[in-house]
Design a protein around this motif. Structure first.
Motif, mmCIF file in Angstrom:
data_model
loop_
_atom_site.group_PDB
_atom_site.id
_atom_site.type_symbol
_atom_site.label_atom_id
_atom_site.label_comp_id
_atom_site.label_asym_id
_atom_site.label_seq_id
_atom_site.Cartn_x
_atom_site.Cartn_y
_atom_site.Cartn_z
ATOM 1 N N ALA B 104 0.745 -1.028 -0.003
ATOM 2 C CA ALA B 104 0.013 0.112 0.080
ATOM 3 C C ALA B 104 0.805 1.314 0.025
ATOM 4 C CB ALA B 104 -0.975 -0.014 1.126
ATOM 5 N N ARG B 105 1.824 1.142 0.840
ATOM 6 C CA ARG B 105 2.905 2.306 0.901
ATOM 7 C C ARG B 105 3.505 2.660 -0.447
ATOM 8 N NH1 ARG B 105 5.845 1.722 6.003
ATOM 9 N NH2 ARG B 105 3.472 1.696 6.742
ATOM 10 N N THR B 106 3.614 1.710 -1.271
ATOM 11 C CA THR B 106 4.565 1.941 -2.547
ATOM 12 C C THR B 106 3.531 2.825 -3.718
ATOM 13 O OG1 THR B 106 3.410 -0.002 -3.416
ATOM 14 C CG2 THR B 106 5.810 -0.096 -2.433
ATOM 15 N N ARG B 107 2.396 2.882 -3.111
ATOM 16 C CA ARG B 107 1.170 3.532 -3.998
ATOM 17 C C ARG B 107 1.098 4.828 -3.568
ATOM 18 N NH1 ARG B 107 -0.898 -1.794 -4.602
ATOM 19 N NH2 ARG B 107 -2.103 -1.591 -2.464
ATOM 20 N N TRP B 108 1.717 5.235 -2.344
ATOM 21 C CA TRP B 108 1.745 6.620 -1.911
ATOM 22 C C TRP B 108 2.388 7.685 -3.250
ATOM 23 C CZ3 TRP B 108 3.390 7.009 3.864
ATOM 24 C CH2 TRP B 108 2.530 6.193 4.733
ATOM 25 N N PRO B 109 1.698 8.725 -3.234
ATOM 26 C CA PRO B 109 2.405 9.698 -4.209
ATOM 27 C C PRO B 109 3.795 10.072 -3.719
ATOM 28 C CG PRO B 109 0.435 10.586 -3.322
ATOM 29 C CD PRO B 109 0.514 9.271 -2.711
ATOM 30 N N GLY B 110 4.790 10.203 -4.661
ATOM 31 C CA GLY B 110 6.003 10.552 -4.200
ATOM 32 C C GLY B 110 6.879 9.410 -3.477
ATOM 33 N N TYR B 111 6.288 8.073 -3.380
ATOM 34 C CA TYR B 111 7.206 7.151 -2.817
ATOM 35 C C TYR B 111 8.309 7.064 -3.424
ATOM 36 C CZ TYR B 111 7.948 2.697 -0.315
ATOM 37 O OH TYR B 111 8.712 1.926 0.137
ATOM 38 N N ARG B 112 9.526 6.768 -2.687
ATOM 39 C CA ARG B 112 10.853 6.916 -3.092
ATOM 40 C C ARG B 112 11.474 5.535 -2.635
ATOM 41 N NH1 ARG B 112 15.302 8.547 -5.284
ATOM 42 N NH2 ARG B 112 16.018 9.920 -3.875
ATOM 43 N N GLY B 113 10.742 4.523 -2.209
ATOM 44 C CA GLY B 113 11.527 3.454 -1.622
ATOM 45 C C GLY B 113 11.874 3.409 -0.197
ATOM 46 N N ILE B 173 13.221 -1.288 -4.134
ATOM 47 C CA ILE B 173 13.878 -0.888 -5.325
ATOM 48 C C ILE B 173 12.946 -0.814 -6.640
ATOM 49 C CG2 ILE B 173 15.106 -2.955 -5.774
ATOM 50 C CD1 ILE B 173 16.454 0.458 -5.687
ATOM 51 N N SER B 174 12.163 -1.772 -6.647
ATOM 52 C CA SER B 174 11.360 -1.859 -7.912
ATOM 53 C C SER B 174 10.465 -0.734 -8.012
ATOM 54 C CB SER B 174 10.517 -3.306 -7.887
ATOM 55 O OG SER B 174 11.502 -4.175 -7.936
ATOM 56 N N THR B 175 10.113 -0.197 -6.954
ATOM 57 C CA THR B 175 9.397 0.977 -7.190
ATOM 58 C C THR B 175 9.982 2.155 -7.823
ATOM 59 O OG1 THR B 175 9.787 2.100 -5.026
ATOM 60 C CG2 THR B 175 7.949 0.567 -4.876
ATOM 61 N N GLN B 176 11.140 2.093 -7.950
ATOM 62 C CA GLN B 176 12.081 3.127 -8.687
ATOM 63 C C GLN B 176 12.673 2.567 -10.028
ATOM 64 O OE1 GLN B 176 12.145 6.043 -6.898
ATOM 65 N NE2 GLN B 176 10.947 4.750 -5.677
#
Lengths: 217, 217
Positions: B104-113, B173-176
């Motif tokens: 859920a946190r990875t979907r926050w706007p501006g999430y940077r890992g 890291i995949s969020t990036q």
DNA sequence: GTTATATGTTACTGGTTAGTAACATTGTGC
DNA sequence: GCACAATGTTACTAACCAGTAACATATAAC
């Protein structure tokens, strides 16, 4: 009133050779210390050339960075496809061997993870050219993994490909978040094996009914 | 000959309040742009204080960095243990919920890992103090995951903990490495579920013999 | 050899950075 | 009101950085 006897100590390095030396230096320095942390002067010194030599061969530090990433990316895919080729027709083994190679690589001295993944942290701007290179490469990886997962008979090829890709990035970064040669990396291949087999084997109901059928013969 | 009417525009910010503002600014800026990329001047501006104010409250930029990481780390563990507490006695659900929260946190706007994982890339020197903080936190995570894996009845708790930890770093890291909100992250919880259940269920032989036994009753 | 071109070398610009010195102003305790 | 401590402000240092100008030297073609 003697003229200086020699000024012949100057050596001229031809353009193409200088380029190679510079790209080699960049490959080492950017990877080991990070692109932002390495100055162009440091690159020149390491490459054994003058700074002006760099700017006559390359437009800017940004161009050096892109060339560095392209080279690393090319090397990755060369290895990937070589592994696939050597187990042609055996998709399960293709996947396992790929991760096995990766696990082996994490044990190299001075291993610092994936160059592409690392650069992403240094350039948070998602519009930066380096980000597009990384994204393209990762998308390609996802596609290839999914193809192989299909060939391996995965029930949900995309799900398996995603899981494997998550694990791969995890392995890269874990080599840095944990101490060097931490045993966590020893779990990579076992975990991949379990994941692949779980995804490709007929499900439990199926297995059980097989056994029952056999038992009733 | 009038004196200047007012010079009252100056506002004094007391030490402790200034500290809080500075640490808030650092938390935002270091996370979003990277610690090396953010200057002390930028921190001062963002915090709405003077640069000297920072150096009167903190020794150096390095201290700011450590305080930043400590805070992020503390926040992580607070969330982790809160999740564990809310599913006390149900280790499987504890694990699933933890990863669910992460997804859920990875979907926050501006999430940077993960802030800790990101900092590692900026400071390659394994002796740097930030690295020890990260390593300690990750080792603790591995220990906690293993405890819970044991409680969940995993056949190989350490193996499961390792696998989950690899996946977690992979998710970060995949969020990036992938575009924002890429579907790969949707596979995180399913993959974790499969991994946990595969690790905790009796093995196939066992299942089959159970079924056979039941069938023979 | 002569000439054109590529390279080597030095010194520079204009910008940024972490950190500090010195002094002005404000708040606080008395 | 007074004195002292904490804070605000400005300007600075010394180092670093990407990139360039200008000139010196070497190489290659002819």
């Amino acid at each position: 009133m003697n003229k200086p006897i020699v000024k012949q100590t100057r050596k001229m390095i031809h353009g193409p050779i200088a380029q190679a030396q510079i790209l080699d230096a960049v490959d080492e320095l950017f990877y080991m210390e990070g692109a932002r942390a390495v100055s162009v002067d440091a690159v020149a010194k390491y490459a054994g050339v003058n700074k002006m030599c760099i700017y006559r061969q390359f437009e800017s530090k940004d161009e050096l960075l892109l060339r560095y990433l392209e080279r690393r990316n090319h090397f990755f895919w060369e290895n990937f496809e070589a592994t696939m080729a050597s187990y042609e027709g055996d998709p399960r083994q293709q996947l396992l061997q790929f991760f096995n190679n990766m696990a082996a690589r994490t044990r190299w001295p001075g291993y610092r993870g994936c160059a592409l993944a690392n650069i992403v942290n240094e350039f948070p701007d998602r519009e930066h050219p380096v980000r597009q290179l990384v994204t393209t490469s990762r998308q390609k990886l996802l596609g290839r993994l999914q193809e192989i997962a299909e060939q391996a008979g995965a029930n949900d090829p995309q799900g398996l490909a995603n899981g494997l890709a998550l694990l791969l990035d995890g392995a890269f970064i874990s080599t840095q978040t944990y101490p060097a040669n931490h045993p966590i990396l020893e779990s990579l291949v076992p975990v991949v094996t379990t994941m692949v087999d779980a995804a490709c084997l007929p499900n439990r109901q199926h297995v059980v009914s097989d056994v029952l059928a056999k038992n009733n013969k």
